[in-house]
Design a protein around this motif. Structure first.
Motif, PDB file in Angstrom:
ATOM      1  N   CYS A  59       9.192   8.515  31.778  1.00  0.00           N
ATOM      2  CA  CYS A  59       9.270   7.909  30.444  1.00  0.00           C
ATOM      3  C   CYS A  59      10.672   7.937  29.830  1.00  0.00           C
ATOM      4  O   CYS A  59      11.117   6.916  29.301  1.00  0.00           O
ATOM      5  N   PRO A  60      11.391   9.071  29.878  1.00  0.00           N
ATOM      6  CA  PRO A  60      12.738   9.054  29.291  1.00  0.00           C
ATOM      7  C   PRO A  60      13.622   7.985  29.925  1.00  0.00           C
ATOM      8  O   PRO A  60      14.365   7.294  29.221  1.00  0.00           O
ATOM      9  N   GLY A  61      13.518   7.825  31.226  1.00  0.00           N
ATOM     10  CA  GLY A  61      14.295   6.787  31.905  1.00  0.00           C
ATOM     11  C   GLY A  61      13.936   5.406  31.383  1.00  0.00           C
ATOM     12  O   GLY A  61      14.805   4.561  31.136  1.00  0.00           O
ATOM     13  N   ALA A  62      12.645   5.163  31.195  1.00  0.00           N
ATOM     14  CA  ALA A  62      12.194   3.870  30.680  1.00  0.00           C
ATOM     15  C   ALA A  62      12.714   3.648  29.267  1.00  0.00           C
ATOM     16  O   ALA A  62      13.121   2.534  28.904  1.00  0.00           O
ATOM     17  N   LEU A  63      12.722   4.724  28.484  1.00  0.00           N
ATOM     18  CA  LEU A  63      13.218   4.628  27.111  1.00  0.00           C
ATOM     19  C   LEU A  63      14.704   4.247  27.110  1.00  0.00           C
ATOM     20  O   LEU A  63      15.135   3.336  26.387  1.00  0.00           O
ATOM     21  N   ALA A  64      15.458   4.923  27.955  1.00  0.00           N
ATOM     22  CA  ALA A  64      16.891   4.630  28.027  1.00  0.00           C
ATOM     23  C   ALA A  64      17.122   3.186  28.463  1.00  0.00           C
ATOM     24  O   ALA A  64      17.893   2.446  27.835  1.00  0.00           O
ATOM     25  N   GLN A  65      16.439   2.781  29.513  1.00  0.00           N
ATOM     26  CA  GLN A  65      16.584   1.399  29.992  1.00  0.00           C
ATOM     27  C   GLN A  65      16.177   0.401  28.929  1.00  0.00           C
ATOM     28  O   GLN A  65      16.828  -0.614  28.720  1.00  0.00           O
ATOM     29  N   GLY A  66      15.066   0.716  28.241  1.00  0.00           N
ATOM     30  CA  GLY A  66      14.569  -0.182  27.186  1.00  0.00           C
ATOM     31  C   GLY A  66      15.601  -0.393  26.096  1.00  0.00           C
ATOM     32  O   GLY A  66      15.800  -1.510  25.628  1.00  0.00           O
ATOM     33  N   ILE A  67      16.267   0.690  25.702  1.00  0.00           N
ATOM     34  CA  ILE A  67      17.259   0.565  24.633  1.00  0.00           C
ATOM     35  C   ILE A  67      18.481  -0.216  25.119  1.00  0.00           C
ATOM     36  O   ILE A  67      18.970  -1.119  24.445  1.00  0.00           O
ATOM     37  N   LEU A  68      18.959   0.112  26.343  1.00  0.00           N
ATOM     38  CA  LEU A  68      20.164  -0.543  26.850  1.00  0.00           C
ATOM     39  C   LEU A  68      19.924  -2.030  27.106  1.00  0.00           C
ATOM     40  O   LEU A  68      20.736  -2.877  26.742  1.00  0.00           O
ATOM     41  N   TRP A  69      18.787  -2.344  27.729  1.00  0.00           N
ATOM     42  CA  TRP A  69      18.449  -3.751  27.947  1.00  0.00           C
ATOM     43  C   TRP A  69      18.041  -4.425  26.632  1.00  0.00           C
ATOM     44  O   TRP A  69      18.089  -5.644  26.509  1.00  0.00           O
ATOM     45  N   GLY A  70      17.636  -3.600  25.672  1.00  0.00           N
ATOM     46  CA  GLY A  70      17.248  -4.134  24.363  1.00  0.00           C
ATOM     47  C   GLY A  70      18.412  -4.852  23.684  1.00  0.00           C
ATOM     48  O   GLY A  70      18.207  -5.800  22.914  1.00  0.00           O
ATOM     49  N   ILE A  71      19.637  -4.394  23.984  1.00  0.00           N
ATOM     50  CA  ILE A  71      20.816  -5.087  23.423  1.00  0.00           C
ATOM     51  C   ILE A  71      20.868  -6.504  23.978  1.00  0.00           C
ATOM     52  O   ILE A  71      21.136  -7.467  23.249  1.00  0.00           O
ATOM     53  N   MET A  72      20.565  -6.649  25.270  1.00  0.00           N
ATOM     54  CA  MET A  72      20.491  -7.972  25.890  1.00  0.00           C
ATOM     55  C   MET A  72      19.368  -8.786  25.241  1.00  0.00           C
ATOM     56  O   MET A  72      19.540  -9.956  24.891  1.00  0.00           O
TER      57      MET A  72
END
Lengths: 294, 264
Positions: free
Chosen positions: A12-25
């Protein structure tokens, strides 16, 4: 093929990090797809441009934080080209994006000089090796971005961009240069997409020629998931936030289906189906109402 | 203030659908003219408005605003002179934006747009007053999305937007045609009130002969892209619907065939 709840929680933490970073896109996609009403396909490769620029500058000795600024700028250039193809040369919107996207593949190869550039030995702002730290930094970017966008789209120019997306004939009649508005919005959007690409490259420790493939679909999925949860009649800042939350949820779902035994290569099919269904919901609802009338 | 000189416009040139919509068209619109424009379908009414607004560029001829050539000036630049209300109530407003945003966008027509906030508190006050004069209960709904309003309400707001900073020229393109009869009367009366109060130079295209006769100080009738009748002052004020039909037949050399125009 058994579902392991503990291992899901662990990822889950990995998904959260990816979600935020890709969220900028995804926020970039929000600007074009929702605000400007323009389906911009530049995204799939301007994402990689940002990653490529960042990676090469870092390897060349630039500070990883400063390299992000150049990633953003490279994206604005890509967006500008799409916008000029569309507004000045009157090429249909979708095609303009496809053309730039195609051209960017060659540009990205030129920038990286190979298909994959590793950053594993380099110093980066964020990294897979320290996920909590990456989440904090990513969240910082998110908060600043939401504040800037809230301000910008409340200004006279920002309001002109929204009017252009909502009713371009009216906008023209009210003296708004809709071409300029499209150029600004597409530059901003792709700047954010490339910034996201730069952050993701630093996070995962490499830039790859295919890293942005399917980004537009992830962006759309995030926007739609956010809309489904929060609706459209909400404060602008929360709408942008809802796109980030949509993106995090998207990555949680992906993590879930991967844990459930789906292959990584099946993900694109899965994402496409999710987005197609979500986009079809309004039409399906309408069809139902019509049928009921008869 | 506005001059069209030998303007021509042909749609689909060189095809079977070729349509010479506007033919050697010349007209001078004077300051404070309040002109109703009538004509059957395909007479060129909307084309003329689009040529004036910049939505269309003529094939030949010139368009002058206060003597300066605006023939090729893009629509958004020309907008500084022109306020416009479309036939379709959906056309003149941004549905997903709130009432005050729409008004603020219109208020900045012809002004430079920068990075200032889209509205000031002072504006908000004045918008509230303007809306209360419409008497539609919109003054307390500044933060409602325009899309939630009825067609008549939207057209009233569009009218306000088109006239908010006293345009040099107001273009009304059959702006009551899509409304129900009662609302159409209300919006027409409101338009008349604003035009006369602000003394706006106005070009009003209408399908309704009675409106064309009742409102304005000049009447222009179009047929096949030409002016067939242009009367003003005393002569116009004595005009009746029957006389108008007769004069149309006489000047165009044919029967008035458009039922829609006759019946309305």
């Amino acid at each position: 093929m058994s579902f392991n709840f503990t291992s899901f929680l662990n990822s889950c933490p990995g998904a959260l990090a990816q979600g935020i970073l890709w969220g900028i896109m995804a926020t970039g996609v929000f600007i074009t797809f929702v605000i400007l009403d323009y389906a911009d396909l530049t995204v799939d490769n301007s994402f990689c441009t940002g990653g490529a620029v960042c990676a090469m500058l870092i390897l060349g000795g630039m500070s990883p934080a400063v390299s992000l600024i150049f990633a953003f700028l490279s994206g604005t250039l890509a967006g500008m080209i799409t916008a000029l193809l569309h507004t000045k040369l009157k090429i249909p919107g979708i095609l303009s994006g496809i053309l730039t996207q195609l051209a960017l593949y060659s540009i990205n190869m030129r920038i990286m000089q190979r298909a994959n550039v590793s950053l594993l030995k380099a110093e980066t702002v964020i990294s897979l090796k320290n996920i909590p730290h990456s989440i904090v930094i990513g969240a910082g970017f998110m908060v600043v971005l939401i504040a800037i966008l809230y301000w910008f789209f409340g200004t006279e120019i920002g309001s002109g961009i929204r009017a252009t997306g909502n009713n371009s004939r009216m906008a023209e009649a009210l003296g708004i240069n809709t071409d300029t508005m499209k150029i600004i919005a597409l530059m901003m959007s792709n700047g954010l997409v490339a910034l996201s690409g730069g952050l993701v490259a630093q996070y995962q420790g490499y830039a790859d020629i295919n890293m942005g493939r399917g980004a537009i679909v992830i962006g759309l999925a995030s926007v739609i998931i956010g809309e489904v949860i929060f609706g459209k009649n909400i404060n602008f800042a929360i709408r942008v936030l809802s796109t980030f939350i949509g993106c995090v949820i998207y990555y949680l779902i992906i993590t879930l289906v991967l844990q459930a035994g789906l292959n990584t290569s099946d993900l694109k099919l899965f994402s496409a189906i999710v987005v197609a269904v979500a986009l079809a919901i309004p039409a399906l609802k309408k069809g139902k109402v019509k049928g009921g009338d008869r | 203030m506005l001059q069209l000189i030998n303007v021509n416009k042909t749609f689909n040139p060189g095809t079977v659908n070729e349509n010479h919509a506007i033919v050697d068209f010349s007209v001078t619109i004077n300051d404070n003219d309040y002109i109703s424009v009538i004509g059957g379908n395909g007479a060129g009414k909307s084309t003329i408005l689009n040529l004036i607004s910049g939505g269309l560029i003529p094939d030949s001829g010139k368009i002058l605003f206060d003597g300066s050539d605006v023939t090729r000036m893009p629509e958004h630049t020309r907008a500084k002179y022109i306020g416009r209300v479309f036939q379709d109530p959906m056309m003149g407003t941004a549905a997903d934006m709130i009432i005050e945003e729409n008004l603020a966008l219109a208020f900045r027509r012809g002004k430079r747009r920068g990075l200032k906030w889209y509205i000031t508190e002072k504006e908000r006050q004045s918008y509230r007053e303007m809306l209360s004069e419409l008497d539609l209960g919109l003054e307390d709904r500044l933060d409602s999305k325009i899309g939630l309003l009825s067609g008549g309400q939207r057209q009233a707001v569009t009218l306000l937007m088109a006239t908010i900073n006293d345009p040099a020229l107001l273009l009304l393109d059959e702006h009551t045609a899509a409304l129900d009869p009662k609302t159409a009367v209300k919006v027409m009366e409101l338009s008349h009130k604003i035009i006369t109060e602000k003394n706006l130079t106005t070009l009003m295209v209408t399908h309704n002969m009675k409106d064309a006769i009742a409102y304005g100080n000049r009447l222009i009738m179009l047929d096949k892209g030409r002016i067939v009748l242009d009367i003003s002052g005393e002569e116009k004020s004595r005009l009746t619907v029957n006389e108008l039909i007769e004069r149309f037949s006489a000047s165009s050399g044919g029967e008035l065939s458009d039922d829609a125009l006759l019946l309305s």
